[in-house]
Design a protein around this motif. Structure first.
Motif, PDB file in Angstrom:
ATOM      1  N   SER A  49       0.819  -1.204   0.000  1.00 60.72           N
ATOM      2  CA  SER A  49       0.000   0.000   0.000  1.00 60.72           C
ATOM      3  C   SER A  49       0.855   1.257   0.000  1.00 60.72           C
ATOM      4  O   SER A  49       0.576   2.221  -0.724  1.00 60.72           O
ATOM      5  CB  SER A  49      -0.926  -0.011   1.222  1.00 60.72           C
ATOM      6  N   THR A  93       1.121   4.023  -3.118  1.00 64.16           N
ATOM      7  CA  THR A  93       0.836   5.451  -2.955  1.00 64.16           C
ATOM      8  C   THR A  93       1.813   6.287  -3.768  1.00 64.16           C
ATOM      9  O   THR A  93       1.445   7.343  -4.303  1.00 64.16           O
ATOM     10  CB  THR A  93       0.923   5.849  -1.465  1.00 64.16           C
ATOM     11  N   GLU A 133       0.496   5.835  -7.531  1.00 69.11           N
ATOM     12  CA  GLU A 133      -0.847   6.233  -7.970  1.00 69.11           C
ATOM     13  C   GLU A 133      -0.901   7.655  -8.512  1.00 69.11           C
ATOM     14  O   GLU A 133      -1.709   7.942  -9.410  1.00 69.11           O
ATOM     15  CB  GLU A 133      -1.865   6.062  -6.838  1.00 69.11           C
ATOM     16  N   LYS A 149      -9.732   8.749 -10.475  1.00 64.58           N
ATOM     17  CA  LYS A 149     -10.068   8.214  -9.154  1.00 64.58           C
ATOM     18  C   LYS A 149      -9.788   6.709  -9.058  1.00 64.58           C
ATOM     19  O   LYS A 149      -9.727   6.153  -7.970  1.00 64.58           O
ATOM     20  CB  LYS A 149     -11.541   8.489  -8.826  1.00 64.58           C
ATOM     21  N   LEU A 150      -9.658   6.070 -10.229  1.00 65.10           N
ATOM     22  CA  LEU A 150      -9.370   4.635 -10.244  1.00 65.10           C
ATOM     23  C   LEU A 150      -7.871   4.345 -10.178  1.00 65.10           C
ATOM     24  O   LEU A 150      -7.463   3.194 -10.111  1.00 65.10           O
ATOM     25  CB  LEU A 150      -9.959   3.992 -11.504  1.00 65.10           C
ATOM     26  N   PRO A 203      -5.668   4.642  -7.750  1.00 64.92           N
ATOM     27  CA  PRO A 203      -5.209   3.832  -6.605  1.00 64.92           C
ATOM     28  C   PRO A 203      -5.440   2.336  -6.801  1.00 64.92           C
ATOM     29  O   PRO A 203      -4.604   1.522  -6.396  1.00 64.92           O
ATOM     30  CB  PRO A 203      -6.049   4.377  -5.436  1.00 64.92           C
ATOM     31  N   LEU A 204      -6.565   1.965  -7.416  1.00 67.84           N
ATOM     32  CA  LEU A 204      -6.854   0.547  -7.659  1.00 67.84           C
ATOM     33  C   LEU A 204      -5.789  -0.065  -8.572  1.00 67.84           C
ATOM     34  O   LEU A 204      -5.249  -1.144  -8.288  1.00 67.84           O
ATOM     35  CB  LEU A 204      -8.246   0.416  -8.290  1.00 67.84           C
ATOM     36  N   TYR A 205      -5.488   0.636  -9.660  1.00 65.69           N
ATOM     37  CA  TYR A 205      -4.503   0.123 -10.602  1.00 65.69           C
ATOM     38  C   TYR A 205      -3.096   0.137 -10.003  1.00 65.69           C
ATOM     39  O   TYR A 205      -2.275  -0.734 -10.302  1.00 65.69           O
ATOM     40  CB  TYR A 205      -4.551   0.933 -11.901  1.00 65.69           C
ATOM     41  N   GLN A 238      -2.344  -0.366  -6.840  1.00 68.90           N
ATOM     42  CA  GLN A 238      -2.260  -1.548  -5.977  1.00 68.90           C
ATOM     43  C   GLN A 238      -2.028  -2.808  -6.804  1.00 68.90           C
ATOM     44  O   GLN A 238      -1.222  -3.673  -6.441  1.00 68.90           O
ATOM     45  CB  GLN A 238      -3.556  -1.687  -5.165  1.00 68.90           C
ATOM     46  N   ALA A 239      -2.729  -2.926  -7.929  1.00 70.44           N
ATOM     47  CA  ALA A 239      -2.612  -4.108  -8.779  1.00 70.44           C
ATOM     48  C   ALA A 239      -1.213  -4.228  -9.377  1.00 70.44           C
ATOM     49  O   ALA A 239      -0.610  -5.305  -9.379  1.00 70.44           O
ATOM     50  CB  ALA A 239      -3.656  -4.056  -9.899  1.00 70.44           C
TER      51      ALA A 239
END
Length: 224
Positions: free
Chosen positions: A144, A148, A151, A166-167, A169-171, A173-174
């Motif tokens: 995580s 950061t 992202e 806004k997406l 952070p999801l990508y 993390q992936a």
């Protein structure tokens, strides 16, 4: 005999071999010694498999010395983990210097693989579940924290391509999770070579991002 005085060159006190004095460590030196010993043992045996007795014995001190410096095994472990986290995060942050997104991905992949190669014991410790009751120090929190750093870069790229930032952070993390888990596997096998691993990771990540749909749809029957 000379002048009534017996001369014995072999018994002069100045000729006697001196016993090596034990060098007393400063508090800072002792603390660092305990950290080095603890780090090696935690990497080899894990937190549960390592005892204060073993740490003290390898340092040549009594158990109270360990408690004096760290309050116990938990405190020593927490300091070791914190140092490794900062080492890796600083390495990733410092590596992200290029302007082109693909090169940034390469730099991030290399930063993690460099850390695994140079700080193998540290990475072994980080990928274990932390026994300390805190929100930091686990592999998940490490991912995580690194994500950061990534992202913001993805957010700018998403915005430039008309995707929802806004997406990001999801990508992030992936992507970071993919690199970190691959690195965990590479830690033991060490094949192929580091540069080739980085190239394949970026190949998957970049070409996946390059063909990214702005609004992906599920193709199976399940929709929720």
């Amino acid at each position: 005999m000379m002048g009534g005085v017996a001369i014995d060159g072999g018994n002069s006190s100045s000729d006697k071999p001196r016993r090596g004095r034990r060098v007393r460590m400063t508090g800072a030196e002792r603390r660092q010694q305990l950290l080095d010993i603890g780090r090696a043992l935690f990497a080899e045996k894990g937190f549960e498999g390592t005892s204060v007795e073993e740490i003290a014995a390898k340092a040549g001190v009594s158990k109270p010395v360990v408690y004096e410096h760290f309050g116990g095994k938990e405190g020593l472990y927490a300091v070791v983990v914190d140092r490794e986290m900062r080492q890796l995060l600083d390495g990733v942050t410092g590596a992200l210097t290029a302007g082109h997104p693909r090169e940034l991905l390469e730099q991030a992949a290399f930063a993690l693989l460099d850390y695994i190669e140079s700080y193998t014991d540290g990475f072994r410790i980080l990928v274990r579940d932390s026994p300390v009751a805190q929100s930091t120090g686990t592999f998940a929190s490490l991912i995580s924290d690194i994500a950061t750093q990534v992202e913001d870069i993805l957010g700018l790229e998403f915005k430039a391509r008309g995707f929802d930032p806004k997406l990001a952070p999801l990508y992030a993390q992936a992507l970071v999770g993919m690199v970190a888990l691959t690195g965990q596997w590479w830690l033991d096998v060490r094949r192929p070579k580091k540069a080739e691993v980085a190239a394949h990771l970026v190949n998957l990540a970049w070409h996946g991002l390059d063909g990214l749909e702005s609004k992906p749809q599920l193709v199976g029957r399940r929709k929720s």
